[in-house]
Write a protein that holds these residues in place. Structure first.
Motif: not given
Length: 284
Positions: A18, A22, A24, A51-52, A56
Motif C-alpha cells: 500500500d 505495508r 496487503r 488497499l488500506r 495486513e
C-alpha cells in the motif's frame, strides 16, 4: 502498483504494497499474480481496490517470486554494449535469444545454489519484463501495451556449463535458483521511462555492476516486438533483457561466486534482492 507473492515456497499468496509500504493480502480478489490477473482488465480491478481496507500481512514472511506459473523465461544475451565488449564480442546485429528453465524461478532473497561440479558461478543483474497481454507479430510502437510491468532479475549463470559443455547456453542458465525475480512486479504505469533506469549489483559489499537501461542495444519495445515474431508471448511470460558490464567472467582476473558470498542487487523503483550462495545439496 507493486504486486508480490508472500509465503513458503509453493504456498505463496498474492499481495500488494500500500502507499505506506505495508503488505496487503489480495487473496480474496485474485488467485495469484499470474495469467489473467496480469491483463489490462485484471490489473485495473486490482488498482480499483482500497488497499488500506485489506488484511495486513506480517512483513517477516518469505517473499516469493513476484510472478506465479511462469510459462516462458526468455533471456537476451549481450544486450549492453559495455558487456559485449568485456566478453570480447561486438554488438550483435539482432537480439541473442535463449531460454532459462522455469524450474530456476525462485524468490528474490532465496539462496542461490552452487551446482555440483561448478567452478564458474556468475551474476547478472537484469531488468525483467512481465507480459500482460498476448503478443503475436506486434509492431514496435505497440509493444509496451503488451507489458504488465517490470521486476528485478538475477540471471545467475554457470559459465563453464554455458560455454564449455557443448550445445546452447540453457544448461548454464537453468539450475534450480538461477532465476530470482522480484521482490515486486511494478506495473507499467509506475515507470515513466523504462529506458532510463539505473541497475546495480554488489558481492560482499563490493560494487560489481553499475549500469543504466539507456545503454541497451535493443530497447524493451524492440525486444517484445522482435520476440513476438518467433513465439507468441503470453501473460506471465518473463523476458530478462540483458546485463551491463561487471560480471565475473568479464573481469581480469576472472572472479566467480563461492558458497558464503552475499549478493545485493536492485533497479530504480523496482526494489532490491539480498541473497547468499550455498552449495547444492545431493537429491535423495
Amino acid at each position: 502498483m507493486k504486486l508480490l507473492r508472500i509465503g513458503a515456497s509453493g504456498q505463496e499468496r498474492p499481495a500488494a504494497l500500500d502507499g505506506e509500504g505495508r503488505l496487503r493480502d489480495l487473496s480474496a480478489h485474485v488467485a495469484d499474480i499470474s495469467g489473467e490477473a496480469l491483463s489490462e482488465e485484471g490489473l485495473q480491478r486490482l488498482a480499483a481496490l482500497d488497499l488500506r481496507s485489506l488484511p495486513e500481512i506480517d512483513p517477516g514472511q518469505r517473499i516469493g517470486a513476484c510472478v506465479g506459473g511462469v510459462g516462458k523465461f526468455i533471456c537476451i544475451g549481450l544486450n549492453y554494449i559495455d558487456h559485449a565488449h568485456e566478453t570480447g564480442k561486438q554488438a550483435p546485429p539482432e537480439p541473442i535469444v535463449f531460454m532459462k528453465a522455469t524450474s530456476a524461478v525462485c524468490g528474490p532473497n532465496d539462496p542461490i545454489e552452487m551446482p555440483q561440479g561448478s567452478e564458474k558461478l556468475d551474476w547478472e543483474v537484469e531488468l525483467g519484463v512481465v507480459i500482460g497481454r498476448r503478443a503475436k507479430y506486434v509492431a514496435e510502437h505497440q509493444a509496451l501495451a503488451h507489458v504488465a510491468g517490470y521486476c528485478v532479475v538475477n540471471d545467475v549463470s554457470e559459465r563453464g556449463f554455458q560455454s564449455e559443455r557443448g550445445g546452447q547456453w540453457t544448461k548454464g542458465k537453468s539450475h534450480d535458483s538461477f532465476g530470482p525475480i522480484g521482490p515486486w512486479l511494478v506495473t507499467r504505469d509506475e515507470i515513466a521511462d523504462v529506458q532510463d533506469l539505473d541497475l546495480w549489483l554488489e558481492v560482499d559489499g563490493r560494487r560489481m555492476q553499475s549500469g543504466t537501461t539507456a545503454n541497451m542495444i535493443f530497447s524493451v519495445a524492440h525486444l517484445v516486438s522482435y520476440l513476438s515474431r518467433f513465439m507468441t508471448l503470453e501473460p506471465g511470460d518473463i523476458i530478462a533483457t540483458g546485463t551491463p558490464a561487471g560480471v565475473g567472467m568479464g573481469r581480469s582476473p576472472q572472479l566467480f561466486l563461492k558458497p558464503g558470498n552475499a549478493l545485493s542487487l536492485g533497479i530504480d523503483g523496482l526494489g532490491r534482492q539480498s541473497t547468499s550462495v550455498v552449495a547444492a545439496a545431493q537429491q535423495t
